[in-house]
Design an enzyme around this catalytic site. Structure first.
Site: not given
Ligand code: S3P
Length: 740
Positions: A330, A619
């Site tokens: 981000r 995660d």
């Molecule tokens: C993330 C959101 C999660 C996570 C990924 C990183 C993010 O995924 O599993 O490793 O940075 O927004 P999901 O939004 O599909 O749950």
């Protein structure tokens, strides 16, 4: 059908390439005899003296008569003459191949000599030159670990291709196939242009008498840049003639780039100059990584890095794991769209966040670094991104693809987003759907998988989106598109998910309101550059939290870990299992809470994992499953079907791995039931999923024997120094590449 070893092989031209090929044949006993042929008697004699060939022959037709194979390694300008000269000795049984740097003209020469392209002629090109030439430069292992490109035509006999391929492979080369035209245009850019520039630069400088003087002071830069200007002029003359069109094309491209750079210098335009150089440095560093065979983006997926985690070990000391992946992504996205220069520290230099960084460079943003986690982004403003030159390759990174889909749907240009094998199977329909509702034109493959094709120039309108799944990526995608949409965009989430996008938008001065589970923003605002300090990633820290929790005697402190309330499921779950975790020295850094976490060993017990913790630990389940395997009793997870669409199907892949180690693990559609008990040893397939690989490395702390984990290259996507830090705390981890 011919098989190795062959009978007689004729090598025509005994310079660096021909001589090394001859040596390779002999060293690997690939034929009965090597016959040397060529124009220069002196070269032939020297080749004989050096033992490159068994005998020499000046009459080409006589030499090739009855031979199994002929290698043409003479300057390519002479190909037609040589083929005509050997024609009377050829009977259709002998295979002819060559080593020329241009393939189009070799095919033309063969057609001219034989009226058609003979089926027994296999055009080839070993990419293994050097500035040295002549038989004395020959090296027995010149082709080892080098690429050889074969460009057979449709009419080429596959058996002849296979035999030539086997010969190169026996010498340690990696053989690739390509079309003739593609070969010539790739080589024009990667080899012919650099040689032309080196010759031209040295000649331009050396022409002036007074300039001769400056060579005395020329140091590394000049030497490195111009090394190839001492290559063989005859050979290169032939190449420049043979590949004229493709070379003229890349000279034109280069001239335009040079002119842009010249103008940037003239205008003293620092941003333009840094833009060119940081992009170039990134590309060159990437290339260095390729050469060093280290992890980086698409090249790694075909490498099988194997971890051997030796049983036992300890977990002690203080470490800081790398920066948070979600926040790192981000920071690049918002920094690029901001007005002003954003400075980031603690940036994760893992492949996933580097894929995002490279993408914004491809979209015209000047980004300096990363340099020890420090990145400087020269924001281009909300409407300053430029169309990329090609597809945007995002490697293994789902976050990049989903968030970028939102952001790029609102730009004025088209883009195509692609990824590696794992990412290419992951669902993108979940972002395409709300984006289409906003008026975006987004296409995926039929199953909703990548590539994601986005048609630019659409006017987006704000929507309210009720998310069907708890996904921070989907939420962020919609909010990022909402920055450009007319009116308000809001998202409600079924359960709280990580809120880094919302926090960071506010950090860049963009108003975001949160009421209960509803997040709202208004399009048309702007972002103002800021400073971002990325905390250590709790998802990487989790491996060590579990490691310490399962290892008797462990006492470990993890420094500066991000403890955003939407991410702390792993701490809550481990504590509920009886883990001893202390959150110390809590503070806030740039809008994100941070703490040091001390973990000491304590016996764990199985639990039913509260469902509200699932999105907060999404995660971390692979490592939590290892904790469950080491706990007393049963651990039950429900409501976690999202785990099936991560970098791998994490429920199935973990269950398979745990079973191999002798742990009772029963997958369910939305979770798993794990019976704690002793772990044995075995070989685990990680399916290229970084978190699976690291979890089983941690498991070895409690297993009775070693655990071998296959396909671990992608650990570099999120945790590039995992092995180093594991060893530092006392884990016993070895790394090797399959086939080495
Ligand atoms: C993330 C959101 C999660 C996570 C990924 C990183 C993010 O995924 O599993 O490793 O940075 O927004 P999901 O939004 O599909 O749950």
């Amino acid at each position: 059908m011919k098989t190795l070893p062959l009978g007689s092989v004729v090598v025509v031209g005994l310079g660096l390439i021909g001589g090394s090929f001859a040596l390779g044949l002999k060293a690997h006993r690939l034929c009965r005899e090597v016959v040397g042929c060529g124009r220069s008697e002196a070269t032939l004699q020297r080749a004989l003296e050096l033992g490159l060939v068994d005998r020499i022959e000046t009459d080409l037709a006589k030499a090739v008569k009855g031979a199994d194979l002929v290698m043409l390694a003479a300057p390519i300008g002479s190909t037609e003459t040589l083929l005509k000269a050997m024609a009377p000795g050829l009977d259709g049984e002998t295979i002819v191949t060559d080593a020329g740097s241009v393939k189009g003209n070799v095919v033309t020469a063969a057609k001219a000599a034989f009226n058609e392209m003979p089926s027994w002629f296999v055009p080839g090109h070993p990419i293994a030159g050097a500035e040295k030439s002549g038989p004395d430069a020959a090296k027995v292992d010149l082709f080892r670990k080098h690429k050889v490109i074969l460009t057979p035509l449709e009419s080429t006999d596959p058996r002849a291709v296979s035999l030539v391929q086997q010969l190169w492979q026996a010498m340690g080369a990696e053989v690739l196939h390509m079309g003739v035209e593609q070969h010539d245009s790739v080589l024009a850019a990667t080899s012919h242009l650099p040689h032309l520039l080196a010759f031209s630069l040295v000649d331009s400088l050396a022409k002036e008498n007074e300039n001769q003087e400056i060579f005395r002071y020329a140091a590394g830069g000049f030497r490195d840049f111009t090394r190839i200007a001492s290559s063989d002029p005859t050979m290169w003359h032939d190449i420049f003639i043979a590949n004229k069109d493709a070379i003229l094309g890349v000279i034109g491209q280069f001239n335009r780039g040079l002119e842009q750079f010249r103008q940037a210098v003239e205008r003293q335009d620092s941003q333009a100059m840094l833009g060119i150089m940081t992009r170039a440095k990134a590309a060159r560093d990437h290339f260095t990584q390729l050469l060093a065979k280290r992890a980086y983006t698409n090249t790694m997926s075909d490498k099988n890095i194997i971890f051997t985690a030796h049983a036992g070990g300890e977990v002690k000391g203080r470490i800081r794991v790398p920066g948070d992946k979600s926040i790192s992504h981000r920071s690049i996205m918002l920094g690029s769209l901001a007005e002003g220069v954003t400075e980031v520290t603690g940036f994760l230099e893992g492949e996933d966040s580097l894929a995002t960084l490279q993408t914004f460079r491809d979209l015209g943003v000047t980004i300096e670094g990363p340099n020890h986690g420090h990145v400087k982004i020269y924001g281009v403003g909300m409407h300053g991104l430029l169309p990329p030159h090609g597809t945007l390759y995002l490697g293994n990174s789902g976050t990049s693809m989903r968030l970028l889909s939102g952001l790029l749907s609102a730009q004025s240009f088209d883009c195509v987003l692609t990824g590696d094998e794992s990412l290419s199977k992951r669902p993108m329909g979940r972002v395409a759907k709300p984006l289409r509702e906003m008026g975006a034109v987004v296409e995926t493959e039929e199953k909703g998988t990548p590539p994601v094709r986005i048609k630019g120039g659409q006017k987006l309108k704000g929507i309210h989106y009720d998310m069907p799944m708890a996904s921070a990526q989907v939420k962020s995608c919609v909010l990022l598109a909402g920055l450009y949409a007319e009116g308000e965009t809001s998202v409600t989430e079924p359960a709280p998910t990580r809120d880094h996008t919302e926090r960071m938008l506010r950090g860049f001065g963009y108003p975001v309101t949160v009421e209960g589970n509803k997040i709202t923003l208004k399009g048309g605002g702007k972002l103002t550059a800021t400073k971002i300090d990325v905390p250590a990633d709790i998802s990487s820290a989790a491996f060590f939290m579990v490691a310490a929790s399962i290892t008797p005697g462990a006492d470990l402190t993890l420094e500066h870990v991000g403890i955003n309330p939407t991410r702390i499921g792993v701490i809550n779950i481990l504590r509920a299992m009886g883990g001893k975790l202390d959150v110390l020295n809590e503070r806030e850094v740039g809008g994100e809470p941070v703490a040091d976490i001390r973990i000491q060993y304590a016996p764990l017990k199985g639990i039913e994992i509260p469902e509200d913790q699932v999105p907060l630990a999404i995660d971390e389940f692979p490592s939590l499953f290892i904790a469950a395997a080491c706990a007393q009793g049963t651990t039950i997870l429900r409501g976690a079907e999202e785990l099936r669409v991560k970098e791998s199907d994490r429920i199935q892949v973990m269950a398979d791995g745990l079973k191999i180690l002798g742990v009772k693990a029963d997958p369910t559609p939305d979770g798993i039931i794990i019976e704690g008990g002793p772990m044995g040893s075995g070989t685990i397939e990680s399916h290229g999923d970084h978190r699976i690989a690291m979890s089983f490395a941690v498991a070895a702390l409690r297993s009775q024997g070693d655990i071998v984990i296959r396909n671990c290259a992608n650990v570099a996507t999120s945790f590039p120094n995992f092995v180093e830090l594991s060893r530092k705390v006392g884990m016993k981890l070895d790394v090797a590449e399959a086939g080495e």
